[in-house]
Design a protein around this motif. Structure first.
Motif, mmCIF file in Angstrom:
data_model
loop_
_atom_site.group_PDB
_atom_site.id
_atom_site.type_symbol
_atom_site.label_atom_id
_atom_site.label_comp_id
_atom_site.label_asym_id
_atom_site.label_seq_id
_atom_site.Cartn_x
_atom_site.Cartn_y
_atom_site.Cartn_z
ATOM 1 N N PHE A 18 9.932 15.156 52.072
ATOM 2 C CA PHE A 18 10.354 16.460 52.587
ATOM 3 C C PHE A 18 10.135 16.555 54.090
ATOM 4 O O PHE A 18 10.936 17.131 54.815
ATOM 5 N N ALA A 19 9.021 15.996 54.561
ATOM 6 C CA ALA A 19 8.727 16.048 55.991
ATOM 7 C C ALA A 19 9.798 15.300 56.773
ATOM 8 O O ALA A 19 10.125 15.648 57.900
ATOM 9 N N GLU A 20 10.355 14.268 56.141
ATOM 10 C CA GLU A 20 11.419 13.524 56.798
ATOM 11 C C GLU A 20 12.729 14.321 56.782
ATOM 12 O O GLU A 20 13.463 14.360 57.754
ATOM 13 N N ARG A 21 12.986 14.949 55.646
ATOM 14 C CA ARG A 21 14.212 15.718 55.492
ATOM 15 C C ARG A 21 14.216 16.954 56.385
ATOM 16 O O ARG A 21 15.222 17.311 56.984
ATOM 17 N N TRP A 22 13.062 17.647 56.430
ATOM 18 C CA TRP A 22 12.929 18.846 57.263
ATOM 19 C C TRP A 22 11.790 18.603 58.249
ATOM 20 O O TRP A 22 10.627 18.887 57.950
#
Lengths: 409, 310
Positions: free
Chosen positions: A149-153
């Protein structure tokens, strides 16, 4: 039928509407740009209100109160702006939380949005805040996919770890106790059939086997279960020295009571969410002693103990021993990031991601937008829920086994 | 005939204007329109079946949730339009099975059953996810913007109203009115009660399923507690009742003001929302038991009669 006539009902209704309209007009009138607007949508009503009311809302209120007491949020030039709060109720509905955040951003034009309570709700608002360019400090979301998720957002930050972390730590604790000869290798597990329970039990099945433990009982129960005696009896008959329940607050309390009634005294008694709540020791007193669960605190951390004191004085209730401290630390990080780089949201997100902060948790740095210095397993010892695992970290307490038998039988 | 054509042209123009609105509004405005259109469609679809037959159904969220879950399960396996079709078919299938088994129930038994159905579906989904797939939350990463969701809902709302309009002028609509007034009489006049009710229930349920399916990509993450939230069922009922479940435009006229009111309440009175909601429910049942549209018609008629008397 004539008890309440239609005319009277209309009259009362009309008065009520007029009153309400008057109150709200007064509430929205103060609008000047000499403040920092901070908004949040949390579950004030509905099914999530219990958790949000213990972990999230009190900490938001405490933080706003303290910052404004000190004159407001400090900016890089040393000036201070008071916080103006916009608070919405998401009514425990995913559609509401999405729309409330849209309103915070586009109508109220808040400077920052604080995270809602719960894994699902944080995920519901994450793509939205990412699109609007707002950082999201998710302090009440447990997910194993935080890295993804940290990569996506890129502006999202995950402070509470994932199910695999907690289950893995417990496997470590039990594996060590077994290696030391304190308990046998058998473990009885029950788990609530909800996101949290399933994540943990799935991870436990793997990590327990790796730690040389043997799961002799593995039962799942639907949320809202009130009678646990069949499961307790089965666990008792299984001969396992360890009893593990990945439970939710109502179940956690019920299990504690029903284990006492059944005189079920395993050497290791581990329960889920709710155990680190101040209400747990309030309800169980001395019988809380020795119970294991998620989270825990380092009592030698003076800043943390001071925070707990302030929380109790302002809110009238002590914070829980798990997610409250991460929630508050997340707010401290936001405050400090604003002091360093100002109100530019991209710069704040960047600072949160790369900076080092002094919070109530001590020196705090995020790795890949995640807080990894967490206490995974804790135990009630002498009225305090102390941290056990990771045991090699400063401030970890020693586990006390076996758990004392229930008192007052 | 010309009146019908003028009506259609006006409605068509209104739809065009509504479809154009997102370009003029910010994200919050679109979100508001989206939520409103969602509830207009839910309430209108609910009234398709429950209005004429007077069967109060609390199963709305069962179908709504089925739609959302279908999208979550299939969104990565097949193209989006196909997912929607599949969701609709699943909703239809469930509605037919459930309808066949239960539409012989009447009155309060049906209310209780429909409420139980929502809970049953939720528990079945949970059981399946826990014991078979081993995960509970599911992620929907579909690149569908709020405006696109709004357009789909708007289209669905138009179709729902069109179906409602068509039914009200067809034989089946007449049959439904008789059933609503007296089932025994309806049976004696040769109406196949079960088949008519089943058909309406299936249409209504399919539309509700599609609403859930269309809205799901907006939440990114779903789990049973999120998509099977019973509040959806209650709000749908109260909106349709406020507007008047027996009129074509009734549910819409109930859904729009109530939706805006709830929005205003949750913004201004976050702590008192539930209390005010409860009072509203009581007020609606007391003051406008047949809906505002019927009330307005009554007042209009009374004024006309007065005029005539003078």
């Amino acid at each position: 039928m004539t008890l309440i006539s239609r005319r009277n009902a209309l009259r009362v209704l009309g008065t009520a509407v007029t009153l309400l309209a008057g109150v709200s007009a007064a509430a929205v009138s103060a609008q000047d740009r000499s403040s920092v607007k901070i908004g949040y949508a949390v579950s004030i009503t509905g099914g999530n209100a219990g958790g949000a009311g213990i972990t999230t809302i009190p900490n938001y209120r405490l933080w706003v109160h303290e910052v404004n007491e000190a004159g407001g949020l400090e900016l890089p030039d040393g000036s201070r702006l008071p916080i103006e709060v916009v608070e919405y109720d998401d009514r425990s509905s995913a559609e509401e939380v999405v729309r409330a955040v849209e309103r915070l951003v586009t109508q109220d034009e808040v400077d920052f949005v604080l995270s809602p309570w719960g894994t699902g709700f944080n995920l519901a608002v994450a793509p939205l805040l990412d699109r609007f360019g707002y950082p999201l400090i998710a302090s009440a979301a447990v997910t194993d996919r935080a890295a993804e998720f940290a990569e996506r957002w890129p502006g999202s930050f995950w402070l509470l770890g994932g199910g695999a972390d907690y289950a893995g730590a417990l496997a470590g604790v039990l594996g060590e106790a077994h290696a030391a000869g304190d308990i046998n290798a058998d473990v009885a597990i029950i788990s609530v059939a909800d996101g949290f329970g399933i994540d943990l039990v799935n991870a436990a099945r793997e990590t327990f086997a790796e730690a040389g433990l043997n799961i002799v009982m593995d039962r799942t129960y639907p949320p809202g279960t009130t009678d646990f005696s069949p499961m307790i009896n089965e666990a008792q008959a299984s001969g396992a020295d360890s009893f593990v329940a990945f439970s939710y607050p109502p179940d956690t309390f019920a299990l504690t009571q029903q284990a006492q009634v059944a005189a079920f005294n395993p050497d290791v008694f581990y329960l889920g969410v709710g155990t680190p709540f101040p209400t747990y020791i309030g309800a169980n007193g001395d019988n809380a002693e020795g119970v294991l669960s998620l989270g825990g605190i380092d009592t030698s951390n003076a800043a943390l103990m001071d925070y707990r004191q302030r929380h109790e004085e302002f809110i009238g209730q002590a914070p829980d021993f798990w997610a409250s401290q991460m929630t508050y630390a997340g707010l401290e990080m936001l405050e400090e990031a604003i002091r360093r780089v100002g109100l530019d949201r991209e710069a704040v997100a960047n600072e949160l991601s790369t900076g080092t902060f002094t919070t109530i948790l001590g020196e705090t740095t995020l790795e890949d937008n995640q807080l990894r210095d967490l206490w995974w397993t804790g135990q009630w010892q002498d009225g305090v829920f102390v941290a056990l695992e990771p045991s090699d970290r400063d401030g970890a307490s020693e586990i006390r086994l076996p758990k004392q038998p229930w008192q007052g039988q | 005939m010309t009146r019908t054509i003028i009506g259609f042209v006006l409605v068509g123009l209104a739809l065009l204007a509504l479809a154009f609105m997102p370009t003029q509004l910010g994200a919050y405005g679109v979100g508001l329109l989206l939520g409103m259109t969602g509830y207009v469609t839910l309430a209108s679809a609910w009234a398709l079946f429950s209005g004429p037959t007077r069967y109060i159904s609390l199963a709305t969220v069962a179908f709504f949730g089925i739609g959302a879950y279908t999208v979550a399960v299939l969104s990565e396996a097949m193209p989006y339009p196909l997912v929607l079709v599949t969701a609709g078919l699943i909703g239809l299938g469930v509605a037919l099975v459930v309808g066949l088994a239960t539409l012989r129930l009447a009155g309060v038994y049906f209310v209780i059953f429909s409420f139980g159905l929502a809970e049953l579906v939720r528990q079945l989904v949970t059981w399946y996810e826990v014991n078979v797939t081993g995960t509970l939350g599911r992620y929907i990463f579909l690149p569908i913007s709020a405006t696109e969701i709004y357009w789909q809902l708007l289209g669905l709302a138009a179709i729902t109203l069109l179906i409602g309009w068509w039914i009200s002028r067809s034989r089946i609509g007449l049959a439904l009115k008789v059933i609503g007034d007296d089932e025994t009489v309806a049976a004696h006049t040769g109406i196949d009660i079960s088949r008519v009710k089943l058909a309406l229930f299936a249409i209504s349920a399919t539309i509700i399923t599609l609403v859930g399916a269309i809205q799901a990509p907006r939440w990114t993450y779903i789990e049973p507690a999120i998509v099977f939230n019973p509040t959806v069922s209650f709000l749908t009922v109260i909106m349709a009742l406020l507007g008047g479940a027996n009129r074509l435009w009734g549910p819409m006229l109930g859904a729009i003001p109530l939706f805006l009111l709830f929005e205003w309440l949750s913004a201004n009175f976050p702590n008192h929302y539930s209390i005010i909601l409860g009072l509203m429910f009581i007020a609606i049942v007391f003051i406008v038991p047949r809906g505002v549209v019927a009330l307005a018609e009554d007042l209009f008629k009374r004024a006309r009669r007065k005029e005539a008397a003078q």
